[in-house]
Design a protein around this motif. Structure first.
Motif, PDB file in Angstrom:
ATOM      1  N   LEU A 110       0.823  -1.219   0.000  1.00  0.00           N
ATOM      2  CA  LEU A 110       0.000   0.000   0.000  1.00  0.00           C
ATOM      3  C   LEU A 110       0.850   1.258   0.000  1.00  0.00           C
ATOM      4  CD1 LEU A 110      -0.703   1.613   2.943  1.00  0.00           C
ATOM      5  CD2 LEU A 110      -1.820  -0.557   3.397  1.00  0.00           C
ATOM      6  N   LEU A 111       2.013   1.189   0.657  1.00  0.00           N
ATOM      7  CA  LEU A 111       2.934   2.333   0.590  1.00  0.00           C
ATOM      8  C   LEU A 111       3.406   2.553  -0.843  1.00  0.00           C
ATOM      9  CD1 LEU A 111       4.544   4.321   2.523  1.00  0.00           C
ATOM     10  CD2 LEU A 111       3.003   2.751   3.673  1.00  0.00           C
ATOM     11  N   LYS A 112       3.715   1.463  -1.519  1.00  0.00           N
ATOM     12  CA  LYS A 112       4.208   1.543  -2.899  1.00  0.00           C
ATOM     13  C   LYS A 112       3.174   2.220  -3.810  1.00  0.00           C
ATOM     14  CE  LYS A 112       4.788  -1.681  -6.736  1.00  0.00           C
ATOM     15  NZ  LYS A 112       4.856  -3.102  -7.099  1.00  0.00           N
ATOM     16  N   TYR A 113       1.910   1.806  -3.682  1.00  0.00           N
ATOM     17  CA  TYR A 113       0.907   2.368  -4.597  1.00  0.00           C
ATOM     18  C   TYR A 113       0.513   3.791  -4.205  1.00  0.00           C
ATOM     19  CZ  TYR A 113       0.944  -2.151  -6.761  1.00  0.00           C
ATOM     20  OH  TYR A 113       1.373  -3.271  -7.419  1.00  0.00           O
ATOM     21  N   ILE A 114       0.544   4.100  -2.913  1.00  0.00           N
ATOM     22  CA  ILE A 114       0.281   5.485  -2.498  1.00  0.00           C
ATOM     23  C   ILE A 114       1.373   6.398  -3.070  1.00  0.00           C
ATOM     24  CG2 ILE A 114       0.403   7.028  -0.484  1.00  0.00           C
ATOM     25  CD1 ILE A 114      -1.193   4.874   1.056  1.00  0.00           C
ATOM     26  N   LYS A 115       2.613   5.913  -2.990  1.00  0.00           N
ATOM     27  CA  LYS A 115       3.729   6.716  -3.515  1.00  0.00           C
ATOM     28  C   LYS A 115       3.592   6.890  -5.030  1.00  0.00           C
ATOM     29  CE  LYS A 115       7.751   8.760  -3.497  1.00  0.00           C
ATOM     30  NZ  LYS A 115       7.695  10.219  -3.224  1.00  0.00           N
ATOM     31  N   ASN A 138       0.893   9.260  -5.652  1.00  0.00           N
ATOM     32  CA  ASN A 138       1.109  10.523  -4.945  1.00  0.00           C
ATOM     33  C   ASN A 138      -0.180  10.968  -4.242  1.00  0.00           C
ATOM     34  OD1 ASN A 138       2.750  12.595  -4.042  1.00  0.00           O
ATOM     35  ND2 ASN A 138       2.097  13.984  -5.685  1.00  0.00           N
ATOM     36  N   ALA A 139      -0.917   9.993  -3.745  1.00  0.00           N
ATOM     37  CA  ALA A 139      -2.169  10.290  -3.032  1.00  0.00           C
ATOM     38  C   ALA A 139      -2.572   9.078  -2.214  1.00  0.00           C
ATOM     39  CB  ALA A 139      -3.288  10.616  -4.025  1.00  0.00           C
ATOM     40  N   GLY A 140      -3.250   9.333  -1.103  1.00  0.00           N
ATOM     41  CA  GLY A 140      -3.758   8.219  -0.310  1.00  0.00           C
ATOM     42  C   GLY A 140      -3.867   8.607   1.146  1.00  0.00           C
ATOM     43  N   HIS A 141      -4.653   7.812   1.863  1.00  0.00           N
ATOM     44  CA  HIS A 141      -4.833   8.055   3.302  1.00  0.00           C
ATOM     45  C   HIS A 141      -3.938   7.100   4.073  1.00  0.00           C
ATOM     46  CE1 HIS A 141      -8.242  10.425   1.874  1.00  0.00           C
ATOM     47  NE2 HIS A 141      -8.220  11.009   3.052  1.00  0.00           N
ATOM     48  N   THR A 142      -2.657   7.428   4.061  1.00  0.00           N
ATOM     49  CA  THR A 142      -1.610   6.527   4.544  1.00  0.00           C
ATOM     50  C   THR A 142      -1.822   6.096   5.994  1.00  0.00           C
ATOM     51  OG1 THR A 142      -0.185   7.837   3.102  1.00  0.00           O
ATOM     52  CG2 THR A 142       0.902   6.278   4.570  1.00  0.00           C
ATOM     53  N   HIS A 196     -12.149   6.235   3.108  1.00  0.00           N
ATOM     54  CA  HIS A 196     -10.881   6.876   2.708  1.00  0.00           C
ATOM     55  C   HIS A 196      -9.684   5.943   2.858  1.00  0.00           C
ATOM     56  CE1 HIS A 196     -11.728   7.869   6.935  1.00  0.00           C
ATOM     57  NE2 HIS A 196     -10.444   7.780   7.139  1.00  0.00           N
ATOM     58  N   SER A 197      -9.832   4.906   3.680  1.00  0.00           N
ATOM     59  CA  SER A 197      -8.715   3.950   3.800  1.00  0.00           C
ATOM     60  C   SER A 197      -8.810   2.892   2.698  1.00  0.00           C
ATOM     61  CB  SER A 197      -8.733   3.288   5.180  1.00  0.00           C
ATOM     62  OG  SER A 197      -8.465   4.251   6.173  1.00  0.00           O
ATOM     63  N   VAL A 198      -9.111   3.353   1.508  1.00  0.00           N
ATOM     64  CA  VAL A 198      -9.395   2.420   0.412  1.00  0.00           C
ATOM     65  C   VAL A 198      -8.145   1.708  -0.097  1.00  0.00           C
ATOM     66  CG1 VAL A 198      -9.157   4.073  -1.500  1.00  0.00           C
ATOM     67  CG2 VAL A 198     -10.789   2.195  -1.686  1.00  0.00           C
ATOM     68  N   GLU A 199      -6.986   2.343   0.061  1.00  0.00           N
ATOM     69  CA  GLU A 199      -5.776   1.696  -0.461  1.00  0.00           C
ATOM     70  C   GLU A 199      -5.531   0.372   0.268  1.00  0.00           C
ATOM     71  OE1 GLU A 199      -5.686   4.926   0.727  1.00  0.00           O
ATOM     72  OE2 GLU A 199      -5.810   5.980  -1.202  1.00  0.00           O
ATOM     73  N   ALA A 200      -5.865   0.345   1.559  1.00  0.00           N
ATOM     74  CA  ALA A 200      -5.727  -0.909   2.310  1.00  0.00           C
ATOM     75  C   ALA A 200      -6.656  -1.971   1.724  1.00  0.00           C
ATOM     76  CB  ALA A 200      -6.051  -0.672   3.787  1.00  0.00           C
ATOM     77  N   LEU A 201      -7.883  -1.557   1.418  1.00  0.00           N
ATOM     78  CA  LEU A 201      -8.847  -2.501   0.836  1.00  0.00           C
ATOM     79  C   LEU A 201      -8.380  -2.965  -0.542  1.00  0.00           C
ATOM     80  CD1 LEU A 201     -11.586  -3.941   0.991  1.00  0.00           C
ATOM     81  CD2 LEU A 201     -12.667  -1.833   0.173  1.00  0.00           C
TER      82      LEU A 201
END
Lengths: 286, 322
Positions: A20-25, A28-32, A71-76
Motif C-alpha cells: 500500500l505504501l508503494k501504490y500510495i507513492k 502521490n495520493a492516499g490516506h496513509t 478513505h482507507s481504500v488503499e488498504a482494501l
C-alpha cells in the motif's frame, strides 16, 4: 477458505503494508495513516473471517464487508488484489485519469459492495443488509469498518439504535480506533469516548481488541455475536501509521504522502519488519 | 380526455400509492415499505396491518431510512423508502446520492406530502427544492404523477425498475385526468388535451388546475394543449418540442420553486434545440411561501384555473398569432 497460520497472516500484513505504501507513492495520493491502522483488521477479515472470493462474490449467502471509513481504500485495494479480485498491476492506475481505482471505494472495482467514503453511511447500509438476511433466513454476517472520527456523524447513532431495535446480531461493526483525525486527537475534536459505554447504552454488546494483534483479532471474530439478539461492536485499538515509526500517532499522516527520502525510510523499516517476522518462531507454525 | 369532459374527483394519489403497494406486496414477498414514523401520513396504516412483514420502521431518522433501504435493495428487496418529501430529499440527500444513485441500487424514493401539500404547516414542511436537488444527481429517474392513473402505473413500473426512482406524491384528492385510450409510460409525457394555441407543460398536482384553465380558455375559443410531463428526468424532449413547434406559446406549471424544476428543464431543452417561443414558468418564486393551505398558496402564485388562464392570455398577447 484457505487456512493461514498466525505467522503466515503476519507476513501477509507486512507485505500488504509494503504494497500500500508503494501504490500510495506511485499515485502521490492516499490516506496513509488510516490505511496502516486498519490493514491488520482487513487482512484477518478477508483471510480468516469472510467467505468471499472472486468465485463467491455474487453468492447471496456471502458475508458482506462494507468499508464505512472509505478513505482507507488503499488498504482494501491491496487486500482485494491479494485475494485475486483483480490483478495487482491495476493499482498502478490508482488516482489516475479514467481509472476505476479512485480514492474511495466504488462498485466499479471487483469485490466492492457499496460506494462509500462520505462518512456515516456504512452502518445504515450494513443494518439494511443484516435486516434482509434476517428476513430471508440467511446465515451471512455483515461487517463494517468505522473510523473513530466518523462517530461524530449523527447518522451512525440513528443506525446504532435501529440495529439493536431490530436485534441484528448478524451485524458486526469494527471501529478502527486510532484516536486521531485530520485536525488532531479525536477526543479533542469532538469527544466520542467512552465509545463502549455509548454503544452499550444503544443496545449493543461491545469488546475491545488490539487491532494489530493477529491472534487476538482472529479470536474476537470467532466470538461474534457476543450476545444473541444484539449487534456486536469490536473496538480495535490501533495506531495511525502503524509500522512506519515516523508516521505512528502523527495526525499529519492522515493523508500524507511520503517524499522520496521518507518513502525509502518507510520501505526499509517495513522490509526489516517482514524479515523479522519471517525469522521468528511461532507457536502455531506448521 | 375531451375539453368538455367534466372532471370527476378521484382519490388522493397517496391513497392510490398505498393500495397499489398492497397489491404488489401480496404478490411479491420482496416488496417492502420503509417508513420514518410516516406510515400515517403515507396512508400505509392498512398496508402495515395487512402485511406486517413488509414494513420496516426506522423511526424519525431519514438518513438511516435511506441507508437501510439501500442495504435492503442490494439484497434484492424492492424497497419503497417513504417519508415526507421535505425531509427525505434534504436531510438524506447524501444517502440518496451515494447509497442509492451512485452505488446504483434500485431504491424507490417516495416523497410524500410534497410541494406545499402541508400548506399551513409552513416552509419547514414544504418541499420546493426536491426536483432541483434530484435533477442534479446522476442515475435517478424523477416521476411526479398527476392523477390516480399515473400514480398506480408509476408505482407498478417502479417496483420492477432496475434503476432508482423518485416518486413525488401530494395528499389532496385528484380528478381523473386520463381517458380510457390514454397511455402512461415513464419517460414519455402524456398529452391529456390536444390544442394548438397555447401549450401547458405541467406535473403533479399542478396538472388539475391546468386542465380547468384549458376549459376556461376553450370557452373563449382558445385551444390549449395540456401535457402531463410526469417524468421530469429524463425529460421527454420530443413531446415538448413538438408542442413548442405547433403552439404559439408555452407555459410550464409546477408545485416547486421556479429554479431547477420542470420549467428550467424545459427552457434548457428548447434553447438547445433552437426553438424560440413565448415562454413562462409558473411555480413558486424565490421566497418562503405566503401562508395558508395548498389551495391558498396555489391561488396566490397563479397555479389556479384563473391564474393560468390569465398567464395564457398574457403569453398569447406576445405572439403574432393572436
Amino acid at each position: 477458505m484457505a487456512y493461514y497460520s498466525n505467522k503466515e497472516l503476519e507476513i501477509k500484513s507486512a507485505e500488504l503494508r509494503l504494497k500500500l505504501l508503494k501504490y500510495i507513492k506511485m499515485a502521490n495520493a492516499g490516506h496513509t495513516g488510516g490505511d496502516l491502522s486498519c490493514i491488520d483488521i482487513l487482512n484477518v477479515l478477508y483471510n480468516d473471517v469472510l467467505n468471499v472470493s472472486p468465485d463467491t462474490f455474487n453468492d447471496p449467502g456471502r458475508n458482506r464487508y462494507i468499508q464505512s471509513k472509505g478513505h482507507s481504500v488503499e488498504a482494501l485495494y491491496v487486500v482485494l488484489a491479494s485475494k485475486g479480485f483483480f490483478p495487482e498491476s491495476d493499482l498502478e492506475t490508482l488516482s489516475k485519469y479514467n481509472s476505476h481505482f479512485v480514492g474511495h471505494p466504488t462498485r466499479k472495482v471487483n469485490g466492492i459492495e457499496f460506494n462509500t467514503g462520505a462518512l456515516g453511511h456504512g452502518l445504515s447500509i450494513s443494518a439494511g443488509i443484516a435486516l434482509a438476511g434476517k428476513m430471508d433466513n440467511m446465515s451471512y454476517r455483515v461487517y463494517t469498518l468505522l473510523g473513530d472520527g466518523e462517530l461524530a456523524e449523527g447518522s451512525n447513532w440513528e443506525a446504532a439504535m435501529f440495529a439493536s431495535h431490530n436485534k441484528l446480531d448478524n451485524l458486526v461493526a469494527i471501529i478502527d480506533n486510532n484516536t486521531l483525525q485530520i485536525t488532531g486527537k479525536t477526543a479533542e475534536v469532538c469527544n466520542p469516548y467512552p465509545v463502549d459505554e455509548r454503544f452499550r447504552a444503544f443496545g449493543w454488546d461491545v469488546a475491545f481488541v488490539d487491532g494489530h494483534n493477529i491472534p487476538e483479532l482472529r479470536n474476537i471474530f470467532k466470538e461474534v455475536p457476543f450476545t444473541d439478539g444484539k449487534p456486536s461492536l469490536i473496538i480495535a485499538n490501533t495506531v495511525k501509521g502503524k509500522g512506519v515509526s515516523f508516521m505512528e500517532n502523527v495526525a499529519k499522516w492522515h493523508h500524507g504522502v511520503p517524499d522520496d527520502r521518507e518513502f525509502s525510510m518507510a520501505i526499509d523499516e517495513l522490509e526489516q519488519n517482514l524479515e523479522t517476522i519471517k525469522n521468528s518462531v511461532y507457536a502455531d507454525n506448521r | 380526455m375531451q375539453i368538455t369532459d367534466k372532471l370527476i374527483l378521484g382519490k388522493a394519489n397517496l391513497e392510490v400509492y398505498s393500495e397499489t403497494l398492497i397489491e404488489l406486496a401480496r404478490e411479491d414477498r420482496n416488496v417492502l415499505a420503509v417508513t420514518s414514523d410516516s406510515r400515517g401520513s403515507a396512508k400505509l396504516v392498512r398496508f402495515a396491518k395487512e402485511l406486517p412483514e413488509h414494513i420496516v420502521e426506522t423511526g424519525i431518522a431519514e438518513q438511516n431510512l435511506v441507508g437501510v433501504s439501500a442495504g435492503l435493495a442490494s439484497c434484492g428487496k424492492k424497497v419503497f423508502a417513504t417519508a415526507p418529501a421535505c425531509f427525505l430529499t434534504a436531510r438524506s440527500l447524501e444517502q440518496i446520492k451515494n447509497d442509492v444513485a451512485y452505488s446504483g441500487f434500485p431504491v424507490n424514493i417516495v416523497g410524500i406530502s410534497a410541494g406545499v401539500s402541508y400548506g399551513a404547516l409552513g416552509s419547514t414542511h414544504h418541499s420546493l427544492h426536491d426536483i432541483a436537488a434530484l435533477r442534479a444527481i446522476n442515475n435517478i429517474t424523477i416521476v411526479v404523477p398527476a392523477d390516480n392513473t399515473e400514480t398506480c402505473l408509476s408505482v407498478k413500473a417502479a417496483a420492477s425498475s432496475d434503476k432508482p426512482i423518485y416518486l413525488r406524491f401530494g395528499k389532496k384528492p385528484m380528478p381523473h385526468l386520463y381517458g380510457t385510450d390514454d397511455r402512461f409510460e415513464i419517460g414519455r409525457a402524456s398529452v391529456l388535451l390536444h390544442g394548438d394555441d397555447i401549450a401547458f407543460i405541467a406535473c403533479g398536482e399542478a396538472v388539475a388546475p391546468v386542465f380547468e384553465a384549458a376549459q376556461l380558455l376553450h370557452n373563449e375559443g382558445i385551444s390549449a394543449r395540456v401535457i402531463s410531463m410526469h417524468t421530469i428526468k429524463p425529460l421527454d424532449k420530443e413531446t415538448l418540442i413538438t408542442a413548442a413547434n405547433e403552439c404559439s406559446g408555452l407555459i410550464t406549471v409546477e408545485e416547486h420553486l421556479i429554479f431547477g424544476g420542470l420549467g428550467e428543464a424545459c427552457a434548457a431543452a428548447l434553447m438547445e434545440e433552437g426553438v424560440y417561443i413565448p415562454f413562462q414558468r409558473v411555480g413558486i418564486p424565490d421566497e418562503y411561501t405566503v401562508t395558508g393551505s395548498q389551495t391558498d398558496i396555489f391561488r396566490h402564485y397563479g397555479i389556479s384555473a384563473e391564474g393560468l388562464h390569465a398567464s395564457a392570455i398574457n403569453i398569447l398577447k406576445r405572439t403574432s398569432k393572436n
